[in-house]
Design a protein around this motif. Structure first.
Motif, PDB file in Angstrom:
ATOM      1  N   VAL A 133      43.471   0.388  11.539  1.00  0.00           N
ATOM      2  CA  VAL A 133      43.736  -1.031  11.563  1.00  0.00           C
ATOM      3  C   VAL A 133      45.110  -1.530  11.950  1.00  0.00           C
ATOM      4  O   VAL A 133      45.387  -2.606  12.253  1.00  0.00           O
ATOM      5  N   GLU A 134      45.983  -0.523  12.025  1.00  0.00           N
ATOM      6  CA  GLU A 134      47.428  -0.866  12.541  1.00  0.00           C
ATOM      7  C   GLU A 134      47.330  -1.311  14.192  1.00  0.00           C
ATOM      8  O   GLU A 134      48.158  -1.908  14.352  1.00  0.00           O
ATOM      9  N   ILE A 135      46.416  -0.663  14.769  1.00  0.00           N
ATOM     10  CA  ILE A 135      46.366  -0.947  16.233  1.00  0.00           C
ATOM     11  C   ILE A 135      45.936  -2.490  16.265  1.00  0.00           C
ATOM     12  O   ILE A 135      46.163  -3.235  17.313  1.00  0.00           O
ATOM     13  N   LEU A 136      44.810  -2.809  15.336  1.00  0.00           N
ATOM     14  CA  LEU A 136      43.946  -4.059  15.346  1.00  0.00           C
ATOM     15  C   LEU A 136      45.347  -5.157  14.972  1.00  0.00           C
ATOM     16  O   LEU A 136      45.628  -6.199  15.667  1.00  0.00           O
ATOM     17  N   GLU A 137      46.272  -4.789  14.054  1.00  0.00           N
ATOM     18  CA  GLU A 137      47.249  -5.769  13.643  1.00  0.00           C
ATOM     19  C   GLU A 137      48.111  -5.748  14.675  1.00  0.00           C
ATOM     20  O   GLU A 137      48.726  -6.986  15.012  1.00  0.00           O
ATOM     21  N   MET A 138      48.690  -4.882  15.133  1.00  0.00           N
ATOM     22  CA  MET A 138      49.598  -4.980  16.478  1.00  0.00           C
ATOM     23  C   MET A 138      49.154  -5.547  17.793  1.00  0.00           C
ATOM     24  O   MET A 138      49.761  -6.711  18.231  1.00  0.00           O
ATOM     25  N   THR A 139      47.679  -5.468  17.977  1.00  0.00           N
ATOM     26  CA  THR A 139      47.190  -6.018  19.206  1.00  0.00           C
ATOM     27  C   THR A 139      47.085  -7.748  18.913  1.00  0.00           C
ATOM     28  O   THR A 139      47.387  -8.416  19.697  1.00  0.00           O
ATOM     29  N   PHE A 140      46.598  -7.960  17.677  1.00  0.00           N
ATOM     30  CA  PHE A 140      46.564  -9.444  17.353  1.00  0.00           C
ATOM     31  C   PHE A 140      47.968 -10.329  17.317  1.00  0.00           C
ATOM     32  O   PHE A 140      47.943 -11.165  17.900  1.00  0.00           O
ATOM     33  N   ASP A 141      49.188  -9.391  16.716  1.00  0.00           N
ATOM     34  CA  ASP A 141      50.173 -10.060  16.793  1.00  0.00           C
ATOM     35  C   ASP A 141      50.771 -10.358  18.121  1.00  0.00           C
ATOM     36  O   ASP A 141      51.485 -11.243  18.244  1.00  0.00           O
ATOM     37  N   ILE A 142      50.437  -9.407  19.088  1.00  0.00           N
ATOM     38  CA  ILE A 142      50.964  -9.517  20.541  1.00  0.00           C
ATOM     39  C   ILE A 142      50.049 -10.730  21.248  1.00  0.00           C
ATOM     40  O   ILE A 142      50.493 -11.553  21.915  1.00  0.00           O
ATOM     41  N   LYS A 166      47.914 -13.014  20.069  1.00  0.00           N
ATOM     42  CA  LYS A 166      47.905 -14.456  19.404  1.00  0.00           C
ATOM     43  C   LYS A 166      48.943 -15.468  20.262  1.00  0.00           C
ATOM     44  O   LYS A 166      48.675 -16.399  20.363  1.00  0.00           O
ATOM     45  N   GLU A 167      50.057 -14.599  20.822  1.00  0.00           N
ATOM     46  CA  GLU A 167      51.120 -15.541  21.490  1.00  0.00           C
ATOM     47  C   GLU A 167      50.841 -15.774  22.975  1.00  0.00           C
ATOM     48  O   GLU A 167      51.637 -16.221  23.746  1.00  0.00           O
ATOM     49  N   GLN A 168      49.721 -15.126  23.525  1.00  0.00           N
ATOM     50  CA  GLN A 168      49.372 -15.205  24.966  1.00  0.00           C
ATOM     51  C   GLN A 168      48.058 -16.023  25.256  1.00  0.00           C
ATOM     52  O   GLN A 168      47.273 -16.145  24.327  1.00  0.00           O
ATOM     53  N   ASP A 169      47.993 -16.165  26.453  1.00  0.00           N
ATOM     54  CA  ASP A 169      46.705 -16.930  26.758  1.00  0.00           C
ATOM     55  C   ASP A 169      45.612 -15.854  27.289  1.00  0.00           C
ATOM     56  O   ASP A 169      45.976 -14.957  27.932  1.00  0.00           O
ATOM     57  N   THR A 170      44.633 -15.473  26.555  1.00  0.00           N
ATOM     58  CA  THR A 170      43.610 -14.665  26.658  1.00  0.00           C
ATOM     59  C   THR A 170      42.419 -14.902  27.073  1.00  0.00           C
ATOM     60  O   THR A 170      41.322 -14.341  27.203  1.00  0.00           O
ATOM     61  N   GLU A 171      42.623 -15.656  28.087  1.00  0.00           N
ATOM     62  CA  GLU A 171      41.342 -16.575  28.943  1.00  0.00           C
ATOM     63  C   GLU A 171      40.694 -15.382  29.686  1.00  0.00           C
ATOM     64  O   GLU A 171      39.700 -15.251  29.838  1.00  0.00           O
ATOM     65  N   TYR A 221      40.129 -10.805   7.535  1.00  0.00           N
ATOM     66  CA  TYR A 221      40.415  -9.392   8.036  1.00  0.00           C
ATOM     67  C   TYR A 221      41.014  -9.590   9.383  1.00  0.00           C
ATOM     68  O   TYR A 221      40.353 -10.146  10.300  1.00  0.00           O
ATOM     69  N   ILE A 222      41.935  -8.974   9.814  1.00  0.00           N
ATOM     70  CA  ILE A 222      42.365  -8.941  11.114  1.00  0.00           C
ATOM     71  C   ILE A 222      41.785  -8.662  12.234  1.00  0.00           C
ATOM     72  O   ILE A 222      41.898  -9.129  13.373  1.00  0.00           O
ATOM     73  N   GLY A 223      40.716  -7.659  12.141  1.00  0.00           N
ATOM     74  CA  GLY A 223      39.829  -7.317  13.258  1.00  0.00           C
ATOM     75  C   GLY A 223      38.974  -8.578  13.564  1.00  0.00           C
ATOM     76  O   GLY A 223      38.790  -9.040  14.448  1.00  0.00           O
ATOM     77  N   ARG A 224      38.464  -9.240  12.567  1.00  0.00           N
ATOM     78  CA  ARG A 224      37.715 -10.518  12.725  1.00  0.00           C
ATOM     79  C   ARG A 224      38.656 -11.501  13.576  1.00  0.00           C
ATOM     80  O   ARG A 224      38.029 -12.272  14.519  1.00  0.00           O
ATOM     81  N   LYS A 225      39.780 -11.844  12.991  1.00  0.00           N
ATOM     82  CA  LYS A 225      40.532 -12.758  13.421  1.00  0.00           C
ATOM     83  C   LYS A 225      40.909 -12.448  15.089  1.00  0.00           C
ATOM     84  O   LYS A 225      41.014 -13.391  15.873  1.00  0.00           O
ATOM     85  N   LEU A 226      41.010 -11.364  14.973  1.00  0.00           N
ATOM     86  CA  LEU A 226      41.266 -10.723  16.748  1.00  0.00           C
ATOM     87  C   LEU A 226      40.146 -11.017  17.711  1.00  0.00           C
ATOM     88  O   LEU A 226      40.242 -11.382  18.611  1.00  0.00           O
ATOM     89  N   PHE A 227      39.073 -10.477  17.176  1.00  0.00           N
ATOM     90  CA  PHE A 227      37.701 -10.853  17.937  1.00  0.00           C
ATOM     91  C   PHE A 227      37.666 -12.389  18.088  1.00  0.00           C
ATOM     92  O   PHE A 227      36.954 -12.685  19.249  1.00  0.00           O
ATOM     93  N   ARG A 228      37.630 -12.988  17.058  1.00  0.00           N
ATOM     94  CA  ARG A 228      37.426 -14.363  17.372  1.00  0.00           C
ATOM     95  C   ARG A 228      38.569 -15.126  17.992  1.00  0.00           C
ATOM     96  O   ARG A 228      38.092 -15.977  18.899  1.00  0.00           O
ATOM     97  N   GLU A 229      39.708 -15.033  17.343  1.00  0.00           N
ATOM     98  CA  GLU A 229      40.866 -16.040  18.286  1.00  0.00           C
ATOM     99  C   GLU A 229      41.140 -15.541  19.364  1.00  0.00           C
ATOM    100  O   GLU A 229      41.510 -16.179  20.351  1.00  0.00           O
TER     101      GLU A 229
END
Length: 181
Positions: free
Chosen positions: A107-116, A118-123, A161-169
């Motif tokens: 989960v720490e990898i998911l949190e770190m990845t999302f934190d980075i 979420k500030e980028q253009d992920t197109e 959950y951070i994983g859901r947020k990462l996959f969706r957002e």
């Protein structure tokens, strides 16, 4: 790119964790990108000694090494290299490594990845995920499975959950993708 891969791989030591007899798993991850196939081993068992040599590599060679070690047996090594990769202006061929690590159990990898991210253009990542919609949907389900097994008590509301947020957002997952594949 072959020269850069050869040079980066040449720096990986032959010593493995716990003297495992193989350096890489036989299980292969496969994605498609712009009519190319990208394949890499599910796990790497070689010890990470990249800190000693990384300064001697070009940016692309560093990126290659970070991608390779993102498949490490050691979760701390995976996280360290994913963090470094996400700080770079990574090329499109590195995206499968980013997506794959996010369907795993740390989960720490998911949190770190999302934190980075979420500030980028992920197109570019979204495009890649859509191009691999079947595999990507399985990755989403795998992430849910790990949440259910390891994190459900700590994060009892899956929608938060951070994983859901990462996959969706960041990756563009939507329920409609399940119907497309």
């Amino acid at each position: 790119m072959r020269v850069d891969v050869t040079k980066a791989v040449g720096f990986i030591p032959n010593k493995t964790y716990n003297n495992v007899t193989i350096g890489v798993s036989q299980d292969i991850i496969q994605y498609f990108q712009d009519n190319n196939v990208i394949r890499f081993p599910y796990r790497l068992y070689y010890i990470d000694r990249s800190d000693d040599i990384i300064k001697n590599l070009s940016e692309r060679q560093k990126m290659i090494l970070h991608c390779i070690y993102s498949r490490s047996y050691d979760g701390f090594v995976r996280q360290k290299h994913m963090y470094s990769l996400l700080q770079m202006d990574y090329e499109d061929w590195a995206i499968p490594y980013i997506v794959k690590i996010c369907d795993e159990y740390v989960v720490e990898i998911l949190e770190m990845t999302f934190d980075i991210l979420k500030e980028q253009d992920t197109e570019r990542i979204r495009k890649f995920c859509f191009e691999n919609i079947g595999t990507f949907s399985k990755s989403y389900n795998r992430m849910i499975s790990y949440w259910n097994e390891y994190y459900r008590c700590k994060y009892n509301n899956f929608h938060q959950y951070i994983g859901r947020k990462l996959f969706r957002e960041c990756f563009g997952y939507s329920k409609s993708m399940e119907r497309i594949r």
